[in-house]
Design an enzyme around this catalytic site. Sequence first.
Site, PDB file in Angstrom:
ATOM      1  N   ASN A 243       8.436 -30.526 -19.932  1.00 33.01           N
ATOM      2  CA  ASN A 243       7.070 -30.868 -19.536  1.00 33.01           C
ATOM      3  C   ASN A 243       6.533 -31.946 -20.468  1.00 33.01           C
ATOM      4  O   ASN A 243       6.798 -31.947 -21.679  1.00 33.01           O
ATOM      5  CB  ASN A 243       6.159 -29.638 -19.493  1.00 33.01           C
TER       6      ASN A 243
ATOM      7  N   GLU B 198       2.868 -33.507 -21.216  1.00 32.06           N
ATOM      8  CA  GLU B 198       1.433 -33.400 -20.956  1.00 32.06           C
ATOM      9  C   GLU B 198       0.738 -34.735 -21.211  1.00 32.06           C
ATOM     10  O   GLU B 198       1.194 -35.556 -22.005  1.00 32.06           O
ATOM     11  CB  GLU B 198       0.827 -32.288 -21.817  1.00 32.06           C
TER      12      GLU B 198
ATOM     13  N   CYS C 207       5.564 -31.164 -14.939  1.00 35.97           N
ATOM     14  CA  CYS C 207       6.276 -29.931 -15.312  1.00 35.97           C
ATOM     15  C   CYS C 207       7.750 -30.240 -15.594  1.00 35.97           C
ATOM     16  O   CYS C 207       8.315 -31.203 -15.052  1.00 35.97           O
ATOM     17  CB  CYS C 207       6.231 -28.924 -14.177  1.00 35.97           C
TER      18      CYS C 207
ATOM     19  N   GLU D  42      10.420 -28.650 -14.570  1.00 33.51           N
ATOM     20  CA  GLU D  42      11.302 -28.508 -13.401  1.00 33.51           C
ATOM     21  C   GLU D  42      11.268 -29.771 -12.547  1.00 33.51           C
ATOM     22  O   GLU D  42      12.300 -30.285 -12.108  1.00 33.51           O
ATOM     23  CB  GLU D  42      10.876 -27.316 -12.535  1.00 33.51           C
TER      24      GLU D  42
ATOM     25  N   CYS E 105       5.860 -23.102 -11.332  1.00 38.45           N
ATOM     26  CA  CYS E 105       4.540 -23.135 -10.679  1.00 38.45           C
ATOM     27  C   CYS E 105       4.726 -23.401  -9.179  1.00 38.45           C
ATOM     28  O   CYS E 105       5.818 -23.745  -8.718  1.00 38.45           O
ATOM     29  CB  CYS E 105       3.664 -24.213 -11.318  1.00 38.45           C
TER      30      CYS E 105
ATOM     31  N   CYS F 262       6.188 -26.821  -8.224  1.00 34.09           N
ATOM     32  CA  CYS F 262       7.630 -26.929  -8.508  1.00 34.09           C
ATOM     33  C   CYS F 262       8.441 -26.113  -7.509  1.00 34.09           C
ATOM     34  O   CYS F 262       9.530 -26.520  -7.100  1.00 34.09           O
ATOM     35  CB  CYS F 262       7.919 -26.483  -9.940  1.00 34.09           C
TER      36      CYS F 262
HETATM   37  N1  THU Z   1       4.673 -25.943 -16.944  1.00 32.55           N
HETATM   38  C1  THU Z   1       5.940 -26.344 -16.639  1.00 32.55           C
HETATM   39  O1  THU Z   1       6.466 -27.301 -17.220  1.00 32.55           O
HETATM   40  N2  THU Z   1       6.599 -25.658 -15.695  1.00 32.55           N
HETATM   41  C2  THU Z   1       6.093 -24.591 -15.018  1.00 32.55           C
HETATM   42  O2  THU Z   1       6.687 -24.131 -14.059  1.00 32.55           O
HETATM   43  C3  THU Z   1       4.843 -23.988 -15.479  1.00 32.55           C
HETATM   44  C4  THU Z   1       3.971 -24.889 -16.274  1.00 32.55           C
HETATM   45  C5  THU Z   1       3.950 -26.675 -18.008  1.00 32.55           C
HETATM   46  C6  THU Z   1       2.831 -27.519 -17.511  1.00 32.55           C
HETATM   47  C7  THU Z   1       1.945 -27.579 -18.736  1.00 32.55           C
HETATM   48  O3  THU Z   1       2.383 -28.630 -19.581  1.00 32.55           O
HETATM   49  C8  THU Z   1       2.201 -26.260 -19.448  1.00 32.55           C
HETATM   50  O4  THU Z   1       3.398 -25.751 -18.908  1.00 32.55           O
HETATM   51  C9  THU Z   1       1.096 -25.243 -19.269  1.00 32.55           C
HETATM   52  O5  THU Z   1       0.783 -25.064 -17.938  1.00 32.55           O
END
Ligand code: THU
Length: 135
Positions: free
Chosen positions: A41, A43, A52, A54, A91, A94
Amino acid sequence: MHKNYFTELKKLLDNAQAPYSGFNVAALVITGNGNIYKGVNVESAAYPTTICAERNAIQTAVTEGMKKGEVKEVHILARNAAKTLIKAQPCGGCRQVIAEQSGNDAVVYSYASATEIEQHSITELLPFAFLGAEL
Ligand code: THU
Protein backbone atom coordinates in the site's frame (compact mmCIF):
# COMPACT_ATOMS: atom_id res chain seq x y z
CA MET A 1 -1.71 -23.20 -1.77
CA HIS A 2 1.39 -24.29 -3.63
CA LYS A 3 3.88 -22.40 -1.48
CA ASN A 4 4.01 -20.50 1.82
CA TYR A 5 5.03 -16.87 1.16
CA PHE A 6 5.27 -15.61 4.76
CA THR A 7 9.00 -14.78 4.60
CA GLU A 8 8.62 -12.80 1.35
CA LEU A 9 5.53 -10.97 2.64
CA LYS A 10 7.18 -10.01 5.93
CA LYS A 11 10.15 -8.50 4.08
CA LEU A 12 7.87 -6.70 1.62
CA LEU A 13 5.94 -5.05 4.48
CA ASP A 14 8.90 -2.72 5.03
CA ASN A 15 8.41 -1.22 1.55
CA ALA A 16 4.84 -0.09 2.29
CA GLN A 17 4.30 3.64 2.70
CA ALA A 18 1.59 4.13 5.32
CA PRO A 19 2.49 7.27 7.28
CA TYR A 20 -1.16 8.21 7.94
CA SER A 21 -2.70 4.92 9.07
CA GLY A 22 0.46 3.15 10.24
CA PHE A 23 -1.11 0.03 8.67
CA ASN A 24 1.40 -1.61 6.32
CA VAL A 25 0.10 -4.16 3.84
CA ALA A 26 2.04 -6.49 1.54
CA ALA A 27 0.49 -8.60 -1.20
CA LEU A 28 1.75 -11.18 -3.66
CA VAL A 29 -0.21 -12.16 -6.74
CA ILE A 30 0.48 -15.59 -8.25
CA THR A 31 -0.63 -16.33 -11.81
CA GLY A 32 -1.55 -19.62 -13.46
CA ASN A 33 1.82 -19.83 -15.18
CA GLY A 34 3.68 -19.28 -11.91
CA ASN A 35 4.60 -15.62 -12.18
CA ILE A 36 4.76 -13.68 -8.91
CA TYR A 37 4.00 -9.95 -8.61
CA LYS A 38 4.51 -7.81 -5.51
CA GLY A 39 2.46 -4.93 -4.16
CA VAL A 40 2.40 -2.71 -1.08
CA ASN A 41 0.00 0.00 0.00
CA VAL A 42 1.14 3.52 -0.85
CA GLU A 43 -0.71 6.21 1.08
CA SER A 44 -1.17 9.75 -0.15
CA ALA A 45 -1.57 13.05 1.68
CA ALA A 46 -4.74 13.36 -0.42
CA TYR A 47 -6.14 10.28 1.31
CA PRO A 48 -8.41 8.79 -1.42
CA THR A 49 -5.51 8.57 -3.85
CA THR A 50 -3.97 5.86 -1.67
CA ILE A 51 -3.49 2.53 -3.44
CA CYS A 52 -4.00 -0.80 -1.64
CA ALA A 53 -1.32 -3.49 -1.75
CA GLU A 54 -3.52 -5.99 -3.59
CA ARG A 55 -4.47 -3.63 -6.41
CA ASN A 56 -0.89 -2.36 -6.63
CA ALA A 57 0.30 -5.96 -7.18
CA ILE A 58 -2.39 -6.60 -9.81
CA GLN A 59 -1.65 -3.35 -11.63
CA THR A 60 2.04 -4.25 -11.68
CA ALA A 61 1.13 -7.69 -13.05
CA VAL A 62 -0.91 -6.11 -15.87
CA THR A 63 1.91 -3.67 -16.59
CA GLU A 64 4.30 -6.62 -16.87
CA GLY A 65 2.02 -8.40 -19.35
CA MET A 66 -0.40 -10.48 -17.28
CA LYS A 67 -3.66 -11.08 -19.15
CA LYS A 68 -7.15 -10.82 -17.69
CA GLY A 69 -8.19 -13.99 -15.88
CA GLU A 70 -4.67 -15.17 -14.99
CA VAL A 71 -4.66 -14.36 -11.24
CA LYS A 72 -4.83 -17.60 -9.27
CA GLU A 73 -3.70 -16.72 -5.73
CA VAL A 74 -3.40 -13.55 -3.66
CA HIS A 75 -1.30 -13.69 -0.46
CA ILE A 76 -1.67 -10.90 2.11
CA LEU A 77 0.10 -9.87 5.32
CA ALA A 78 -0.47 -6.66 7.28
CA ARG A 79 1.18 -4.95 10.26
CA ASN A 80 -0.66 -2.41 12.35
CA ALA A 81 0.64 0.78 13.96
CA ALA A 82 1.53 -1.17 17.13
CA LYS A 83 3.79 -3.34 14.87
CA THR A 84 1.66 -6.44 15.36
CA LEU A 85 1.24 -8.72 12.36
CA ILE A 86 -2.43 -8.77 11.40
CA LYS A 87 -4.51 -11.12 9.27
CA ALA A 88 -6.12 -8.72 6.78
CA GLN A 89 -8.86 -9.39 4.26
CA PRO A 90 -8.94 -7.39 1.02
CA CYS A 91 -11.18 -4.32 0.94
CA GLY A 92 -14.29 -4.28 -1.24
CA GLY A 93 -12.57 -2.49 -4.12
CA CYS A 94 -9.74 -5.03 -4.17
CA ARG A 95 -12.23 -7.92 -4.06
CA GLN A 96 -13.84 -6.52 -7.22
CA VAL A 97 -10.50 -6.28 -9.04
CA ILE A 98 -9.39 -9.76 -7.87
CA ALA A 99 -12.71 -11.20 -9.12
CA GLU A 100 -12.30 -9.57 -12.54
CA GLN A 101 -8.61 -10.38 -12.97
CA SER A 102 -9.02 -14.03 -11.93
CA GLY A 103 -12.15 -14.83 -13.92
CA ASN A 104 -13.79 -15.13 -10.49
CA ASP A 105 -11.50 -18.06 -9.66
CA ALA A 106 -8.81 -16.96 -7.19
CA VAL A 107 -8.00 -17.98 -3.63
CA VAL A 108 -7.02 -15.29 -1.12
CA TYR A 109 -4.59 -16.28 1.68
CA SER A 110 -4.43 -13.99 4.72
CA TYR A 111 -1.45 -14.56 7.00
CA ALA A 112 -0.96 -13.67 10.66
CA SER A 113 2.23 -15.74 10.91
CA ALA A 114 4.00 -18.48 8.97
CA THR A 115 1.44 -20.99 10.24
CA GLU A 116 -1.75 -19.01 10.88
CA ILE A 117 -3.18 -18.63 7.39
CA GLU A 118 -6.83 -18.17 6.54
CA GLN A 119 -7.98 -18.93 3.02
CA HIS A 120 -11.10 -17.94 1.15
CA SER A 121 -12.15 -18.19 -2.46
CA ILE A 122 -12.96 -14.90 -4.15
CA THR A 123 -16.55 -16.09 -4.60
CA GLU A 124 -16.82 -16.43 -0.80
CA LEU A 125 -15.40 -12.93 -0.33
CA LEU A 126 -17.48 -11.35 -3.11
CA PRO A 127 -20.61 -13.36 -3.90
CA PHE A 128 -22.66 -12.43 -6.98
CA ALA A 129 -19.75 -10.45 -8.43
CA PHE A 130 -20.34 -7.95 -11.23
CA LEU A 131 -17.88 -9.14 -13.85
CA GLY A 132 -18.94 -6.88 -16.69
CA ALA A 133 -20.65 -9.41 -18.98
CA GLU A 134 -23.68 -7.14 -19.06
CA LEU A 135 -21.74 -4.12 -20.32
N1 THU B 1 -5.19 -1.49 2.74
C1 THU B 1 -4.63 -2.33 1.82
O1 THU B 1 -3.53 -2.07 1.32
N2 THU B 1 -5.30 -3.44 1.50
C2 THU B 1 -6.50 -3.80 2.01
O2 THU B 1 -7.12 -4.73 1.54
C3 THU B 1 -7.02 -3.06 3.17
C4 THU B 1 -6.49 -1.69 3.32
C5 THU B 1 -4.45 -0.28 3.13
C6 THU B 1 -5.04 0.99 2.63
C7 THU B 1 -4.53 1.98 3.65
O3 THU B 1 -3.23 2.42 3.27
C8 THU B 1 -4.39 1.16 4.93
O4 THU B 1 -4.41 -0.19 4.53
C9 THU B 1 -5.50 1.41 5.93
O5 THU B 1 -6.75 1.28 5.35
